[in-house]
Design a protein around this motif. Sequence first.
Motif, PDB file in Angstrom:
ATOM      1  N   ASN A 211       0.974  -1.113   0.038  1.00 24.81           N
ATOM      2  CA  ASN A 211       0.063  -0.395   0.086  1.00 24.81           C
ATOM      3  C   ASN A 211       0.915   1.365  -0.018  1.00 24.81           C
ATOM      4  O   ASN A 211       0.220   1.980  -0.574  1.00 24.81           O
ATOM      5  CB  ASN A 211      -0.800  -0.166   0.944  1.00 24.81           C
ATOM      6  CG  ASN A 211      -2.107  -1.026   0.610  1.00 24.81           C
ATOM      7  OD1 ASN A 211      -2.566  -0.779  -0.266  1.00 24.81           O
ATOM      8  ND2 ASN A 211      -2.547  -1.553   2.340  1.00 24.81           N
ATOM      9  N   LEU A 212       1.939   1.047   0.334  1.00 27.47           N
ATOM     10  CA  LEU A 212       2.879   2.565   0.686  1.00 27.47           C
ATOM     11  C   LEU A 212       3.280   3.067  -0.923  1.00 27.47           C
ATOM     12  O   LEU A 212       3.224   3.669  -0.928  1.00 27.47           O
ATOM     13  CB  LEU A 212       4.054   2.258   1.750  1.00 27.47           C
ATOM     14  CG  LEU A 212       4.689   3.207   1.436  1.00 27.47           C
ATOM     15  CD1 LEU A 212       4.264   4.250   1.870  1.00 27.47           C
ATOM     16  CD2 LEU A 212       6.396   2.817   2.677  1.00 27.47           C
ATOM     17  N   LEU A 213       3.538   1.651  -0.956  1.00 25.53           N
ATOM     18  CA  LEU A 213       4.689   1.413  -2.735  1.00 25.53           C
ATOM     19  C   LEU A 213       3.109   1.728  -4.026  1.00 25.53           C
ATOM     20  O   LEU A 213       3.444   2.596  -4.401  1.00 25.53           O
ATOM     21  CB  LEU A 213       4.945   0.149  -3.114  1.00 25.53           C
ATOM     22  CG  LEU A 213       6.507  -0.425  -2.590  1.00 25.53           C
ATOM     23  CD1 LEU A 213       6.579  -1.320  -3.173  1.00 25.53           C
ATOM     24  CD2 LEU A 213       7.550   1.034  -2.701  1.00 25.53           C
ATOM     25  N   LEU A 214       2.368   2.230  -3.249  1.00 26.56           N
ATOM     26  CA  LEU A 214       0.629   2.186  -4.118  1.00 26.56           C
ATOM     27  C   LEU A 214       0.670   3.883  -4.448  1.00 26.56           C
ATOM     28  O   LEU A 214       0.377   4.952  -4.532  1.00 26.56           O
ATOM     29  CB  LEU A 214      -0.199   1.738  -3.545  1.00 26.56           C
ATOM     30  CG  LEU A 214      -0.088  -0.449  -4.645  1.00 26.56           C
ATOM     31  CD1 LEU A 214      -0.906  -0.636  -4.793  1.00 26.56           C
ATOM     32  CD2 LEU A 214      -0.364   0.312  -6.435  1.00 26.56           C
ATOM     33  N   GLU A 215       0.446   4.552  -3.017  1.00 30.34           N
ATOM     34  CA  GLU A 215       0.612   5.264  -2.786  1.00 30.34           C
ATOM     35  C   GLU A 215       2.077   6.628  -2.930  1.00 30.34           C
ATOM     36  O   GLU A 215       1.014   7.228  -3.395  1.00 30.34           O
ATOM     37  CB  GLU A 215       0.803   5.531  -1.245  1.00 30.34           C
ATOM     38  CG  GLU A 215       0.463   6.996  -0.668  1.00 30.34           C
ATOM     39  CD  GLU A 215       0.739   6.964   1.018  1.00 30.34           C
ATOM     40  OE1 GLU A 215       0.854   7.920   0.991  1.00 30.34           O
ATOM     41  OE2 GLU A 215       0.310   6.146   2.003  1.00 30.34           O
ATOM     42  N   ARG A 216       2.465   5.978  -3.186  1.00 29.62           N
ATOM     43  CA  ARG A 216       4.083   6.400  -3.968  1.00 29.62           C
ATOM     44  C   ARG A 216       4.223   6.454  -5.820  1.00 29.62           C
ATOM     45  O   ARG A 216       4.899   7.116  -5.894  1.00 29.62           O
ATOM     46  CB  ARG A 216       5.152   5.823  -2.836  1.00 29.62           C
ATOM     47  CG  ARG A 216       5.822   6.515  -1.809  1.00 29.62           C
ATOM     48  CD  ARG A 216       5.333   8.344  -1.721  1.00 29.62           C
ATOM     49  NE  ARG A 216       5.600   8.387   0.242  1.00 29.62           N
ATOM     50  CZ  ARG A 216       6.794   8.798   0.161  1.00 29.62           C
ATOM     51  NH1 ARG A 216       8.210   8.234  -0.733  1.00 29.62           N
ATOM     52  NH2 ARG A 216       6.660   9.207   1.250  1.00 29.62           N
ATOM     53  N   GLY A 217       3.494   5.862  -5.710  1.00 27.75           N
ATOM     54  CA  GLY A 217       3.346   5.404  -7.195  1.00 27.75           C
ATOM     55  C   GLY A 217       3.982   4.216  -7.955  1.00 27.75           C
ATOM     56  O   GLY A 217       4.743   4.372  -9.499  1.00 27.75           O
ATOM     57  N   PHE A 218       4.467   3.404  -7.105  1.00 23.44           N
ATOM     58  CA  PHE A 218       4.734   2.500  -7.554  1.00 23.44           C
ATOM     59  C   PHE A 218       3.661   1.424  -8.604  1.00 23.44           C
ATOM     60  O   PHE A 218       2.972   1.023  -7.631  1.00 23.44           O
ATOM     61  CB  PHE A 218       5.267   1.451  -6.847  1.00 23.44           C
ATOM     62  CG  PHE A 218       6.495   2.363  -6.558  1.00 23.44           C
ATOM     63  CD1 PHE A 218       7.977   1.717  -7.397  1.00 23.44           C
ATOM     64  CD2 PHE A 218       7.242   3.601  -5.268  1.00 23.44           C
ATOM     65  CE1 PHE A 218       9.583   2.989  -6.613  1.00 23.44           C
ATOM     66  CE2 PHE A 218       7.783   4.280  -4.937  1.00 23.44           C
ATOM     67  CZ  PHE A 218       9.371   3.891  -5.214  1.00 23.44           C
TER      68      PHE A 218
ATOM     69  N   ILE B 106      -6.061  -2.599  -2.983  1.00 24.14           N
ATOM     70  CA  ILE B 106      -7.302  -2.375  -3.649  1.00 24.14           C
ATOM     71  C   ILE B 106      -6.621  -2.943  -4.770  1.00 24.14           C
ATOM     72  O   ILE B 106      -7.337  -3.967  -6.420  1.00 24.14           O
ATOM     73  CB  ILE B 106      -7.284  -1.144  -3.090  1.00 24.14           C
ATOM     74  CG1 ILE B 106      -8.394  -1.384  -2.452  1.00 24.14           C
ATOM     75  CG2 ILE B 106      -8.963  -1.601  -4.606  1.00 24.14           C
ATOM     76  CD1 ILE B 106      -8.948  -0.329  -1.720  1.00 24.14           C
ATOM     77  N   PHE B 107      -5.713  -2.668  -5.553  1.00 27.04           N
ATOM     78  CA  PHE B 107      -5.253  -2.409  -7.016  1.00 27.04           C
ATOM     79  C   PHE B 107      -4.184  -4.324  -6.792  1.00 27.04           C
ATOM     80  O   PHE B 107      -4.042  -4.297  -5.980  1.00 27.04           O
ATOM     81  CB  PHE B 107      -3.829  -1.919  -7.366  1.00 27.04           C
ATOM     82  CG  PHE B 107      -3.185  -2.457  -8.304  1.00 27.04           C
ATOM     83  CD1 PHE B 107      -3.226  -1.931  -9.254  1.00 27.04           C
ATOM     84  CD2 PHE B 107      -1.866  -2.344  -8.366  1.00 27.04           C
ATOM     85  CE1 PHE B 107      -2.686  -2.114 -11.018  1.00 27.04           C
ATOM     86  CE2 PHE B 107      -0.943  -2.794  -9.794  1.00 27.04           C
ATOM     87  CZ  PHE B 107      -1.953  -2.537 -10.832  1.00 27.04           C
ATOM     88  N   SER B 108      -4.909  -4.902  -7.921  1.00 28.18           N
ATOM     89  CA  SER B 108      -4.661  -6.092  -8.194  1.00 28.18           C
ATOM     90  C   SER B 108      -3.894  -6.272  -9.399  1.00 28.18           C
ATOM     91  O   SER B 108      -4.784  -6.590 -10.122  1.00 28.18           O
ATOM     92  CB  SER B 108      -6.443  -6.951  -8.093  1.00 28.18           C
ATOM     93  OG  SER B 108      -5.651  -9.189  -8.240  1.00 28.18           O
ATOM     94  N   PRO B 109      -3.040  -6.512  -9.226  1.00 30.68           N
ATOM     95  CA  PRO B 109      -2.205  -6.670 -11.139  1.00 30.68           C
ATOM     96  C   PRO B 109      -2.156  -7.622 -12.041  1.00 30.68           C
ATOM     97  O   PRO B 109      -2.881  -8.495 -11.375  1.00 30.68           O
ATOM     98  CB  PRO B 109      -0.344  -6.323 -10.631  1.00 30.68           C
ATOM     99  CG  PRO B 109      -0.157  -7.395  -9.210  1.00 30.68           C
ATOM    100  CD  PRO B 109      -1.840  -6.569  -8.878  1.00 30.68           C
ATOM    101  N   CYS B 110      -2.547  -8.240 -13.399  1.00 33.85           N
ATOM    102  CA  CYS B 110      -2.465  -9.162 -13.746  1.00 33.85           C
ATOM    103  C   CYS B 110      -1.800 -10.207 -14.166  1.00 33.85           C
ATOM    104  O   CYS B 110      -0.716  -9.813 -14.870  1.00 33.85           O
ATOM    105  CB  CYS B 110      -3.347  -9.017 -15.176  1.00 33.85           C
ATOM    106  SG  CYS B 110      -4.884  -7.790 -14.883  1.00 33.85           S
ATOM    107  N   CYS B 111      -1.204 -10.264 -12.623  1.00 31.95           N
ATOM    108  CA  CYS B 111       0.055 -11.410 -12.945  1.00 31.95           C
ATOM    109  C   CYS B 111       0.012 -12.629 -12.952  1.00 31.95           C
ATOM    110  O   CYS B 111      -0.684 -13.077 -12.701  1.00 31.95           O
ATOM    111  CB  CYS B 111       1.128 -11.017 -11.490  1.00 31.95           C
ATOM    112  SG  CYS B 111       1.535  -9.525 -11.071  1.00 31.95           S
ATOM    113  N   LEU B 112       1.205 -12.933 -13.940  1.00 34.66           N
ATOM    114  CA  LEU B 112       0.812 -14.966 -13.921  1.00 34.66           C
ATOM    115  C   LEU B 112       1.804 -15.903 -13.353  1.00 34.66           C
ATOM    116  O   LEU B 112       2.623 -14.618 -12.621  1.00 34.66           O
ATOM    117  CB  LEU B 112       0.735 -14.975 -15.695  1.00 34.66           C
ATOM    118  CG  LEU B 112      -0.035 -14.458 -16.245  1.00 34.66           C
ATOM    119  CD1 LEU B 112       0.172 -14.827 -17.881  1.00 34.66           C
ATOM    120  CD2 LEU B 112      -1.789 -14.879 -16.158  1.00 34.66           C
ATOM    121  N   PHE B 113       1.996 -16.374 -13.461  1.00 35.07           N
ATOM    122  CA  PHE B 113       2.989 -18.153 -12.431  1.00 35.07           C
ATOM    123  C   PHE B 113       4.073 -17.870 -13.356  1.00 35.07           C
ATOM    124  O   PHE B 113       5.384 -17.801 -12.575  1.00 35.07           O
ATOM    125  CB  PHE B 113       2.362 -19.082 -12.313  1.00 35.07           C
ATOM    126  CG  PHE B 113       3.051 -19.732 -11.858  1.00 35.07           C
ATOM    127  CD1 PHE B 113       2.518 -19.490 -10.470  1.00 35.07           C
ATOM    128  CD2 PHE B 113       2.626 -21.945 -11.640  1.00 35.07           C
ATOM    129  CE1 PHE B 113       3.635 -20.811  -8.910  1.00 35.07           C
ATOM    130  CE2 PHE B 113       3.584 -21.941 -10.459  1.00 35.07           C
ATOM    131  CZ  PHE B 113       3.655 -21.662  -9.516  1.00 35.07           C
TER     132      PHE B 113
END
Length: 631
Positions: free
Chosen positions: A103-110, A218-225
Amino acid sequence: QITLNGMNSALADLGLLATEKVFIVTVCSLHFNNIFSCSFSAAGVLLQVKMNVRRHLKNKNTVPKIFAETVARYGDKTALIFEGTGEKWTFRQLDEYSNRVANLLLERGFKDGDVVALFMENRSQYVGLWLGMAKIGVEAALINFNLRLEALVHCVTISNAKAVVFGSELNEAVSEVHSLMGREVQMFCSGDWDPKRVPRGTECLEPLLDNAPSHLPIFSPCCLFSDRLFYIYTSGTTGMPKAAIVVHSRYYRMAALVYYGFRMTPDDVLYDCLPLYHSAGNIVGVGQCILHGMTVVIRKKFSASRFWDDCAKYNCTIVQYIGEICRYLLNQPVRDIEQQHRVRMALGNGLRQSIWVEFMERFNIPQIAEFYGATECNCSLGNFDNKIGACGFNSQILPFIYPIRLVRVDEETMELIRGPDGVCIPCKPGEPGQLVGRIIQNDPLRRFDGYVNQSATSKKIANSVFKKGDSAYLSGDVLIMDECGHMYFKDRTGDTFRWKGENVSTTEVEGTLSRLLDMKDVVVYGVEVPGAEGKAGMAAIADPTQSTDLAKFVKDMEKALPPYARPVFLRFLPEVNKTGTFKFQKMDLRRDSFDPSAVSDRLYFLDSRRGSYVQLDEELYRSILSGKHKL
C-alpha cells in the motif's frame, strides 16, 4: 527380470555352485531394486510438482496468492523467528506487514513492472518487503550486502530500480555511491534512523509503514505464474554480477522440489543462516514458510559457535548449510549441546564426501539432504535417498522423465565435444562432463528465464545438444555419474571458482585489483588447498619494480571487494604471459599453485588473524597443507 534371466543363463556356463549363483543373483537383484526404487521415487516427486505447477498455471496463481492460502491455513502459527532479537511473526503478521509495504508503494506511485532494489542484512522485514512488492507486481532486486562502490552501483543500475530500500547498517556503503545513482532514485532506510548518516533525501521507512493500511491492496495486477517475481545476482565467468530473473513458477519449483523430495512437513522448523539475497536462503529456505506453512528461523549471519545453541533453543528439525558451514562446525570444540537438538535433516549443497559421514555422526543427523542447483538453472538435482557424497540422482531407466545429461567437454578449454552429427556426446558412467538441461520454454520445469542482460543469457545456451536443432542450458559445472544415476559434483568450468560458498568472477576481481594497483596486469584464479571447500583465490601481479605497498593494498581491497573475493595468495612476477589477443594465460599459473619450491617469484599469504599479507615460505606452506594454519 529380463536382465536377471539373461544373467542366470550366463552364470550356467561358468561352472559355479548353485549357492554361488544364488548369491550373485541376489546381490544383483538388490542392486536393480535400488535403481528402480530411486528412479520411481524421483519420478514421483517430479510428477507431484508438475501437477501442482499445472494447477497454479490454470488458476493464474502467483507466489503472493499461494501465500494467501498459507495464511488462511496457518494464520496464528509462527512463520518467522528472527534470532537477532528473538522476535516472532505469525503468518498473519507477515501478511499484514507485506500489505503495508504494498500500500505504501502504491501510494508513492509504484506500479506493476517497476523495480525496487533491496540492500540489507537478514531480518524478517526482508521477507515482508519483497513479498509486499510482489503483491502489486513490483519486482525486487535482491542485492548482495557485501557489495561496494562500482559493483553496488552496477547492480542497482542494470535492474533499472526506481528506489532503493537499504538497512541502516549499510548507511556508509550507500552514502559512498549515492551521487552515482541519480536523483530520480528514491531512497528508504530501514532500521536505526540517524538523519546525519543517511544520504540527503532518504526517508525513514518504519513510520511510513506504520501509517500505511494493513489490508490487502485494492489494486491487483494481472500477474501470471510465469511473470517476474524478483532478481537474484550471480557471479558469471566474466564481468560484474548478473541479474538472474526469477519468475513465480521458478520460485515455486525450487522450493517445492526440495519440500516434496526430502519429505518435509509443515511441522518442521527450519534454521536458515544463509543470506536472503541468495536463492538458497530466500527460496529453498524461506520458500518453505511462504508456500508450505513451515516455521523458519532467520539468523543475521552464520555463527559456528552459536549454531547448535540456536537449533536447540528454537527446536529446529532442519538446518541449512553450504559446504563451508559444515567444515566450520566440525572445526568447533566438541560440546554437549551439539547432540542436544531435534535436527533430523541437514539441507544444502557443497558438503565434501571426505567429511560427510563425520558430520552426520558427530552431530547425530540422520539425513543429509544434499542438492544441486543454481538460481537460473533448469537442471536441479536432489539426493533424495541419502547416498553418501552424491549431489543428486537422475534415472538411467527413465531418462525421458527429466531431460538432463552430462556431456563431454575438452578438459583444457571446457568446450563442448560434438560427434560427427554435430550433437554433443553424452558421458559414460564415471566420465566427467558438463551438466546440461534441455530447454522447453513452455514447460515451467524446463524453461530458462536467463538474465536481464540478453548477451549473458545467450552465453548459457547451446544448440544441438540432445538432438539436432534443440537448445539446452549450460550449467558451467562438471559432474560425474555412477552406474545407478547418482551424480557427484567435481568442479566449475571457465573462470569462475567457488570460495566461502560464493561464486567468484576472476574477471571482475582482476579489474578491481588492477585499478587499485595503478592498472598493473593482474591475473586471478582459484587454487586448491587441502581440507578447504572450493578454491582459494590467488592473484598473480606483474610488478617488475617491486613497488607494491601491501599494507595500503589490503586497506584499499577491503573497501572494494567482499571478503570471499579477496585473494588468499599473491604472486609477484616480472610480467604476465598473454595470448595474441591479449588474454591472460592461466594454465601454468594454476599448475604452479602456491608452492614455494615450484615458484621462484615472491609469494604471500593473507593471514586473517593479522589482517595482512605475510611472505609465504616452506614452513608456512607445510603448515597450510597440514591444516595447522587455518584459512
